[in-house]
Design a protein around this motif. Structure first.
Motif: not given
Length: 384
Positions: A352-370
């Motif tokens: 569910e969390i992976v799905k939420r982030f995928s739908e939002r098109g979100m990458n995280f982290g200082e290098r945007a690689d999460i």
């Protein structure tokens, strides 16, 4: 060091007996709405001190703000504030009360139909009521920053807002207000502050030596003074050091001129939204496993952290492994589990969390690689 601008207008009034300063900080003609949480301020004497200091002010009250403040509850406060024409807010409590009060401050003058639009910065904050704070739980740093995190039960969302207009005008930090806190809340506060520092420090070097040393000082203070406060909650000096360290952990200074991460918080927010887990405890479930997954890109800082904070020695690989283990051990020493199986988190939660982030098109982290996929790896490692 990266370019930066730093400005913090919050007046800090620190020390025992300083709640008596309230009447000097709030305009005499102001109509004040006091906000608080579950009622602990009635048991520890803080409420009586606040009321005594504001005896000549016109006051109304709103209580019941939750540990993860909800939009549904806060909107009741907004309606009360509007109907009573309040013009100053006073948050009395921990970071959740402060966060909720920042939302109330922005929502009362908001002209749109749905004040939830202020959360996630989808609607710009253009006006806010002035607010102050009496802090009773060191943890979030909300007393000296302009950020807040709000939950919405209806949609199981937890999102942030931030704007300079919701900086507190002042915050009173009296360590004696923490003396009656239960061990779980003290532990959560220490863990939350510790993770705030790590989000700003554990990235990659940019030769910002002052910021690194300041971050390490806060970490060392929490590591050394936190257990003392846990063992003896009425130890004034330990409480004072932890309280000030938690404020310094997120007043913006450590982030000046350096890359920051915040992936641990983003993932943790989802765990709270879905399962109602204490915020600090979600961070402990995520951070050690995030460090393991991202240890190659964070390698230089992990080695520095191992040496300077934990005084470890050995090969670089041993230092990296030791730093990650020491991080997990510190959370565990506070009685906070670092494995997801301590909570009702399972494979379905991860999906569910992976799905939420995928739908939002979100990458995280200082290098945007999460990426959402990496989030899944982090949580799966925590489950194992």
């Amino acid at each position: 060091m990266n370019n930066f601008q730093y400005h913090n207008p919050v007046r800090i009034i620190f020390g025992k007996g300083q709640i008596a300063q309230l009447s000097k900080q709030i305009p005499a003609e102001a109509k004040v709405m006091i906000t608080y949480g579950g009622g602990s301020i009635f048991k520890n004497g803080v409420y009586d001190q606040v009321k005594s200091s504001l005896a000549k002010h016109q006051i109304i009250e709103f209580g019941g703000i939750e540990a993860n403040p909800t939009y549904e509850t806060l909107m009741k406060a907004v309606e009360l504030g509007r109907s009573e024409n309040v013009d100053f807010l006073l948050a009395v409590g921990g970071g959740s009360v402060l966060d909720g009060t920042k939302f109330i401050a922005a929502a009362i003058p908001f002209q749109g139909e749905d004040a939830w639009q202020l959360v996630g910065n989808r609607a710009k904050i253009t006006a806010a009521l002035p607010l102050g704070a009496v802090l009773t739980l060191p943890a979030t740093g909300s007393e000296m920053n302009y950020y807040a995190v709000i939950s919405r039960k209806e949609t199981q969302e937890k999102k942030g807002l931030g704007h300079p207009l919701v900086y507190p005008k002042f915050s009173i930090l009296d360590p004696e207000t923490t003396f009656s806190l239960p061990p779980r809340q003290i532990a959560n506060g220490i863990a939350d502050a510790f993770t705030h520092v790590m989000e700003q420090y554990m990235t990659y070097p940019v030769r910002a030596e002052m910021q690194d040393r300041l971050a390490e000082a806060v970490l060392l203070t929490l590591i050394e003074e936190g257990p003392k406060m846990m063992a003896n909650p009425t130890d004034y000096d330990s409480a004072a050091n932890v309280m000030w360290a938690a404020t310094m952990a997120l007043n913006g200074l450590l982030a000046a001129g350096v890359p920051t991460d915040w992936a641990t918080h983003q993932i943790g927010h989802e765990l709270t939204a879905l399962h109602g887990i204490d915020h600090a405890r979600t961070l402990a479930v995520v951070l050690p496993h995030l460090l393991e997954i991202k240890k190659d890109t964070k390698r230089e800082k992990l080695i520095q952290y191992a040496k300077r904070v934990w005084q470890l020695s050995g090969t670089d690989d041993e230092l990296v492994a030791g730093a990650i283990q020491k991080t997990a051990d510190f959370y565990e020493s506070l009685g906070i589990p670092t494995k997801a199986n301590a909570y009702p988190i399972n494979a379905e939660t991860v999906r569910e969390i992976v799905k939420r982030f995928s739908e939002r098109g979100m990458n995280f982290g200082e290098r945007a690689d999460i990426t959402p996929e990496v989030v899944g790896e982090i949580l799966e490692l925590s489950l194992s």
